[in-house]
Design a protein around this motif. Structure first.
Motif, PDB file in Angstrom:
ATOM      1  N   GLY A   1      48.540  39.533  47.407  1.00 31.49           N
ATOM      2  CA  GLY A   1      47.594  39.554  46.306  1.00 31.49           C
ATOM      3  C   GLY A   1      47.482  40.872  45.588  1.00 31.49           C
ATOM      4  O   GLY A   1      46.727  40.993  44.641  1.00 31.49           O
ATOM      5  N   SER A   2      48.201  41.903  46.009  1.00 29.36           N
ATOM      6  CA  SER A   2      48.032  43.202  45.360  1.00 29.36           C
ATOM      7  C   SER A   2      48.917  43.305  44.135  1.00 29.36           C
ATOM      8  O   SER A   2      49.893  42.604  43.972  1.00 29.36           O
ATOM      9  N   ASN A   3      48.552  44.236  43.271  1.00 35.77           N
ATOM     10  CA  ASN A   3      49.285  44.416  42.023  1.00 35.77           C
ATOM     11  C   ASN A   3      48.958  45.802  41.510  1.00 35.77           C
ATOM     12  O   ASN A   3      48.048  45.973  40.724  1.00 35.77           O
TER      13      ASN A   3
ATOM     14  N   ASP B   1      39.900  42.602  45.552  1.00 30.82           N
ATOM     15  CA  ASP B   1      38.972  41.609  45.024  1.00 30.82           C
ATOM     16  C   ASP B   1      38.756  40.524  46.080  1.00 30.82           C
ATOM     17  O   ASP B   1      39.727  39.970  46.608  1.00 30.82           O
TER      18      ASP B   1
ATOM     19  N   VAL C   1      37.924  37.521  45.898  1.00 32.68           N
ATOM     20  CA  VAL C   1      38.360  36.179  45.506  1.00 32.68           C
ATOM     21  C   VAL C   1      39.863  36.106  45.327  1.00 32.68           C
ATOM     22  O   VAL C   1      40.544  35.252  45.900  1.00 32.68           O
ATOM     23  N   THR C   2      40.422  37.039  44.536  1.00 31.02           N
ATOM     24  CA  THR C   2      41.844  36.986  44.213  1.00 31.02           C
ATOM     25  C   THR C   2      42.713  37.792  45.155  1.00 31.02           C
ATOM     26  O   THR C   2      43.926  37.590  45.214  1.00 31.02           O
TER      27      THR C   2
ATOM     28  N   LYS D   1      43.386  40.814  44.657  1.00 29.40           N
ATOM     29  CA  LYS D   1      44.068  41.808  43.835  1.00 29.40           C
ATOM     30  C   LYS D   1      43.584  43.216  44.180  1.00 29.40           C
ATOM     31  O   LYS D   1      42.397  43.447  44.383  1.00 29.40           O
TER      32      LYS D   1
END
Length: 207
Positions: A45-47, A158, A160-161, A163
């Motif tokens: 989920g990371s970016n 985050d 939820v996401t 991220k």
């Protein structure tokens, strides 16, 4: 916000940490940190990186309001409408991806570039993912001299996401009469928040 060289570096041992100047010095100090952080592809989920982060610029028409803690130790202007969360040791203000934290600690002496380099940098690095040091230097504000530590680090994922956003961070340490107020401003790396962050730090004052 002060722009810093984007680093994708892991939390690791400090190599060649060098202090430059005393508390009254405006010279910068820097440090090199070790092995690389996991890449975005290996962290669910990371970016990371400013080119993929959602916008973090604070609007030019943002209004600011004064805040003082219950004990009236200090006053500081913060963006109007941001969510506020008070704790025993301080307060945080958040909006989207930007954050302001004010923390009060007891300190027998005023911080200096040397003391921040020797103690604060390792402490901050120990609690920050993908920490990359920018500078440690003394700066002048209306409330007096502060020690400024600039760096980059990952914000919390985050919930939820999942991220992960890589942040630019400015950490100011003000001191008076045995109290140190640490004012930390953070937002997505590459955001242009120089003017709003200056409004906040210029507004800080002792009561």
């Amino acid at each position: 916000m002060i722009r810093m060289h984007r680093g994708v570096l892991a939390l690791a041992a400090i190599v060649g940490l060098t202090a430059c100047g005393s508390g009254g010095s405006s010279k910068a100090s820097s440090a090199t940190y070790g092995s690389a952080c996991p890449s975005a592809s290996t962290v669910a989920g990371s970016n990371r990186g400013p080119e993929t982060n959602p916008p973090g610029d604070i609007p030019d028409n943002q209004a600011f309001v004064a805040y003082s803690p219950p004990d009236n130790l200090y006053t500081v202007k913060v963006p109007e409408g941001w969510a506020r969360r008070e704790t025993a040791g301080g307060v945080t203000f958040t909006d989207k991806l930007n954050r302001i934290e004010v923390r009060v600690v007891d300190a027998a002496a005023a911080p200096t570039v040397d003391s921040a380099t020797a103690a604060d940098v390792p402490a901050v690095a120990a609690g920050a993912a993908c920490f990359s040091l920018g500078q440690v230097r003394a700066v002048s504000r209306p409330a007096g001299t502060a020690v400024l530590l600039t760096y980059q680090a990952d914000a919390a994922a985050d919930p939820v996401t999942g991220k992960v956003v890589h942040d630019d961070v400015e950490r100011y340490a003000f001191w008076k009469d045995g109290k140190e107020v640490v004012l930390t401003l953070s937002g997505p790396a590459g955001s242009d928040n120089v003017d709003p962050w200056r409004i906040v730090t210029d507004s800080f004052g002792w009561r």
